[in-house]
Design an enzyme around this catalytic site. Sequence first.
Site, mmCIF file in Angstrom:
data_model
loop_
_atom_site.group_PDB
_atom_site.id
_atom_site.type_symbol
_atom_site.label_atom_id
_atom_site.label_comp_id
_atom_site.label_asym_id
_atom_site.label_seq_id
_atom_site.Cartn_x
_atom_site.Cartn_y
_atom_site.Cartn_z
ATOM 1 N N GLU A 8 38.842 29.721 51.569
ATOM 2 C CA GLU A 8 37.841 28.645 51.652
ATOM 3 C C GLU A 8 38.419 27.252 51.515
ATOM 4 O O GLU A 8 37.690 26.267 51.620
ATOM 5 C CB GLU A 8 36.720 28.846 50.625
ATOM 6 N N ASP A 82 37.578 33.197 46.930
ATOM 7 C CA ASP A 82 37.631 33.346 45.470
ATOM 8 C C ASP A 82 36.894 34.606 45.027
ATOM 9 O O ASP A 82 35.970 35.087 45.698
ATOM 10 C CB ASP A 82 37.015 32.124 44.788
ATOM 11 N N ASP A 84 34.802 35.258 42.594
ATOM 12 C CA ASP A 84 33.505 35.221 41.917
ATOM 13 C C ASP A 84 32.377 35.415 42.924
ATOM 14 O O ASP A 84 32.598 35.682 44.101
ATOM 15 C CB ASP A 84 33.343 33.919 41.129
ATOM 16 N N GLU A 86 30.300 33.289 44.241
ATOM 17 C CA GLU A 86 30.273 32.287 45.304
ATOM 18 C C GLU A 86 31.281 32.646 46.391
ATOM 19 O O GLU A 86 31.003 32.554 47.588
ATOM 20 C CB GLU A 86 30.584 30.913 44.705
ATOM 21 N N TYR A 306 42.637 31.547 38.173
ATOM 22 C CA TYR A 306 41.322 31.082 38.610
ATOM 23 C C TYR A 306 40.555 30.450 37.454
ATOM 24 O O TYR A 306 40.529 30.978 36.346
ATOM 25 C CB TYR A 306 40.531 32.251 39.205
ATOM 26 N N ARG A 308 37.254 29.594 37.066
ATOM 27 C CA ARG A 308 35.853 29.883 36.749
ATOM 28 C C ARG A 308 35.791 31.279 36.140
ATOM 29 O O ARG A 308 35.744 32.274 36.860
ATOM 30 C CB ARG A 308 34.969 29.782 37.988
ATOM 31 N N HIS A 353 38.275 38.128 35.720
ATOM 32 C CA HIS A 353 38.676 39.131 34.746
ATOM 33 C C HIS A 353 39.857 38.707 33.888
ATOM 34 O O HIS A 353 40.434 39.524 33.195
ATOM 35 C CB HIS A 353 38.985 40.436 35.473
#
Length: 769
Positions: A8, A82, A84, A86, A306, A308, A353
């Site tokens: 993205e 990503d 998550d 989103e 990551y 988030r 995680h």
Amino acid sequence: MKTLVIVESPTKAKTITKFLSKDFVVESSFGHVRDLPASQMGVNTEDGSFEPKYVVARKKAPTVKKLKELAKKSDEIIFATDEDREGEAISWHLAQLLGIEPSEAKRIAFHEITKHAIDEALKNPRAIDQKLVDAQQARRILDRLVGYELSPLLWKKVAKGLSAGRVQSVAVRLVVEREREIRAFVPQEYWSVEGLFMEHETRSMEQTITANLFAIGEKKLDKLDLKTKEEVDKILADLKNAEYKIADIKKTESKRTPPPPFTTSTLQQASNQKLGYSAKQTMRLAQQLYEGVELGAGGPVGLITYMRTDAVNLSEKFLTEARDFVQKNFGDKYSLPKPRFYQNKSKGAQEAHEAIRPTDASRTPESVAPHLDPQQLKLYTLIWKRAVATQMAEAKLDKTTIDITSPKSKVYSPSSTYTFRANGQTVAFDGWLKLYPESVKEETLPDLTIDEPMDCRELKPEQHFTEPPARYSDATLVKIMEEYGIGRPSTYAPTIATIEDRGYVERDENKKLKPSDIAFVVNDLLVENFTNIVDYQFTAEMEETLDKIAEGAAEWRPMIKNFYEPFHESIVEKSAELKKSATVGMRELGHDPKTNLPIFVRLGRFGPYAQLGEGGGDDKPRFAPFRPGQTLDAITLEEATKLFTLPRDLGLNETNENITVSTGRYGPYVKCGEKFYSLKNIDPFEITLEQALTVIKEKNEAEANKIIKTFPGSEIQILHGRYGPYITDGKKNGRIPKDTEPSSLELARCEEILANAKEKRPRRSKTKK
């Protein structure tokens, strides 16, 4: 055979490319490629299906076209967005657009952009996780339903341009309620007594002990127990010429364990407290460090995992690297015999995680400093030190408590003694504090023995007042949102940014969040009429339901239906029931002493204002905007009355032109004839004629100095501008050719330059959405 890998972000694409062979093409989608339409709700509420209607935005069309062309030329397509919700949704939308069944798509996920992580992900592709996609869709649809139905009601009943949101409105409520606590706070007086003691034998000033009055008899003094000076004076009189001795000495050793590695919320909190960064700024910098930074000739490198996440786990690879680094650089006594693990305290942890950590423990801040900008380096240093410190030995602190007592009290009871307590603390072994220092107040106390006599050099009474709770900072607002279960790691920073961008909060002089008048009015309307929307428990339960959808334990459509039907009924009911006069915070302050007309205060589109008179018939009411710092809740009748002293005549200038002062939409100004002069740093209610004349003179001189050349009979002028000299006729501005003396230009050449110039753009309104 060519494989197309879609991510993205272009930076992420660049970083991943260097880990793959020439058989791979890595391309960016530049974020979401599809979304609900901007000009309509885009959710089918008519048949109860709540089916979303997704569209490709015009600016995304070229990206989608390019991805489709690359897909046609590729033998295989891998989605690497990503990990998550989103990111899962972005992959799902891309699969839909490229004609790939999500259940058959190849999806890889990783929480760090390193060769090892990418290789492992490519070995273990999976399908797109529909459960995560459904959770993201449910959140998006919920937010759209609330925004599209509640915002228009606010436009009608309060002011145009307002917005409401499922999470943002709860965040506004938190800020508003805290401000009301501050305004309602009544300071309480209390006193303390501090004693300065020294050993009776040495009488050395180097061995003084500072101790506070801790107890009278068996009663330990609480903070507010000594309420008045009279009480303290009695104690001081009682202790006049008193003798003192050491009553008790306690020595203990305490251990401090390093805090866990960062999650999204704790990173935002620490970054705000230690570096002064907002939540939005922190996430922007973290994204840069995650996606990759150029480290010399080797190309971009992902420096952190990551960002988030609400997990505190650390990978075995990092634990080994951190242990080796600590042993090599600090020695065995600072390293651990076995790794330290932390328990995840966050309810519904679902974003990623692993905690936020450096991708390589040996990549120290000093080694990357030449390649990072100052802000990136500060954040990387914070993350690196926190993560490595988790695998270092505990710090050991030696604590000492000394109690000094006086003889029996004459004031309270014959059996009571006064006890003063001194606390000392030293660091016996710094452990992890060597790498990640946190404030440890060290105070060394001398070696003393029980019953040893002490001399009191001074007793110092001190008056205090309790303080109101502090306004929320980014750090404390994120913390309370997490505690209440409001939002998730991916939403904290955007929520704060949204309520600030939309004018519900502003920053005070300490960068804390202060609610605007519009925040009070909108919050009160929602609390009274749409309780669930701003209810902390209800919002937390919605988040938990979204977590269940992500886990496959709940369906998204029934959840939306259960929320929407009663919500929509309330919207219809309140739209008919609510009157604007009741929703804009309108209240009567009293009557104007001069006219005896009532004075009201209320909220308008451009902020709060006062109204003189009720109107009706030929009598139109007068309006006056508030001064900076005035609020609907706190303004008095006297303050509101003064607002109507503008416009005010100041007198005449040397040519007998009338000079007045007033205030308008863009602030206070002085008017002379038909010309207006903006006032800066001068109070329009206090300005004198002399001050106004000075403002006019300085402005006129500045205007005169601005003109380089004019042409008789023409509107064309050559002027000094902010970015250098330019030509203008009022409609167009033209650049002066390089190496040309502006004053040498003739009219014909100026006309030629303006003919080729672009039309001036209309000025954008600065009004917040």
